[in-house]
Write an enzyme that holds these catalytic residues in place. Structure first.
Site, PDB file in Angstrom:
ATOM      1  N   LEU A 137      -1.288 -11.503  18.246  1.00  0.00           N
ATOM      2  CA  LEU A 137      -1.889 -10.157  18.540  1.00  0.00           C
ATOM      3  C   LEU A 137      -3.731 -10.956  17.936  1.00  0.00           C
ATOM      4  O   LEU A 137      -3.649 -12.439  17.285  1.00  0.00           O
ATOM      5  CB  LEU A 137      -1.980  -9.724  17.133  1.00  0.00           C
ATOM      6  CG  LEU A 137      -3.306  -8.255  16.858  1.00  0.00           C
ATOM      7  CD1 LEU A 137      -2.933  -7.339  17.511  1.00  0.00           C
ATOM      8  CD2 LEU A 137      -2.785  -8.436  15.235  1.00  0.00           C
ATOM      9  N   HIS A 138      -4.326 -11.129  18.630  1.00  0.00           N
ATOM     10  CA  HIS A 138      -5.241 -11.446  18.713  1.00  0.00           C
ATOM     11  C   HIS A 138      -7.093 -10.520  19.206  1.00  0.00           C
ATOM     12  O   HIS A 138      -6.941  -9.744  19.863  1.00  0.00           O
ATOM     13  CB  HIS A 138      -5.889 -12.680  19.872  1.00  0.00           C
ATOM     14  CG  HIS A 138      -5.815 -13.127  21.037  1.00  0.00           C
ATOM     15  ND1 HIS A 138      -4.750 -12.689  21.232  1.00  0.00           N
ATOM     16  CD2 HIS A 138      -6.101 -12.752  21.870  1.00  0.00           C
ATOM     17  CE1 HIS A 138      -4.301 -12.887  23.150  1.00  0.00           C
ATOM     18  NE2 HIS A 138      -6.022 -12.729  23.439  1.00  0.00           N
TER      19      HIS A 138
END
Length: 181
Positions: A137-138
């Site tokens: 996740l980013h």
């Protein structure tokens, strides 16, 4: 068969003459990343690299901020959990809170250092949604300026970046502590 330009056989080089070349050796990090972490995640591997090499701007308790290696605009940051997690709903409460407060801090730092007119902030959850590295996740923080999609971008399909990533990282890292939490 004789030898053409650059020692290639006649006719071989001719097939390439109609193409412009843009050499981007920095993109080798995505083709053959040096990943000390066993899972092959380039984001997880960053913790084993010095900040100047990884482009990490700051690290908190549960999240870190890094420059995008292939920025849409100068100063394009990503805020990530330290823990390797793909789905937003799998963040624990502390990670979710720090993801947002770190994103706010990133915006404050970019305003101070670069003076953008606006921002795009967002997540691409899953490959189909545009997440090229969707396994970790980013959240993207992209500074925007009036006219930042100029004729070179529109006609040439090329983004111009006025500053080296290492210089941008240094400026943002220096400003990070003064931006408050």
């Amino acid at each position: 068969m004789g030898a053409g330009p650059e020692g290639l056989p006649d006719g071989v080089r001719d097939g390439f003459e109609g193409f412009d070349r843009l050499w981007t050796p920095h993109r080798m990090a995505y083709v053959a990343p040096a990943t000390p972490a066993g899972d092959g995640c380039p984001f997880c591997a960053m913790e084993h690299l010095p900040p100047e090499q990884s482009l990490v701007v700051a690290t908190g308790e549960t999240c870190f901020t890094v420059l995008n290696l292939h920025p849409y605009n100068p100063g394009h940051l990503m805020v990530l959990p330290l823990r390797h997690v793909a789905d937003l709903e799998d963040l624990d409460e502390a990670e979710a809170a720090e993801l947002m407060t770190t994103t706010q801090r990133a915006i404050r730092v970019l305003r101070e250092v670069s003076g953008p007119h606006a921002f795009n902030v967002g997540l691409n959850l899953g490959g189909v949604a545009g997440g090229s590295l969707s396994q970790h996740l980013h959240q993207h923080v992209v500074p925007r300026w009036s006219g930042d999609a100029n004729f070179i971008t529109v006609v040439g399909g090329t983004k111009t970046l006025p500053q080296l990533l290492s210089d941008t990282r240094e400026l943002l890292a220096q400003a990070w502590d003064g931006a408050g939490g």
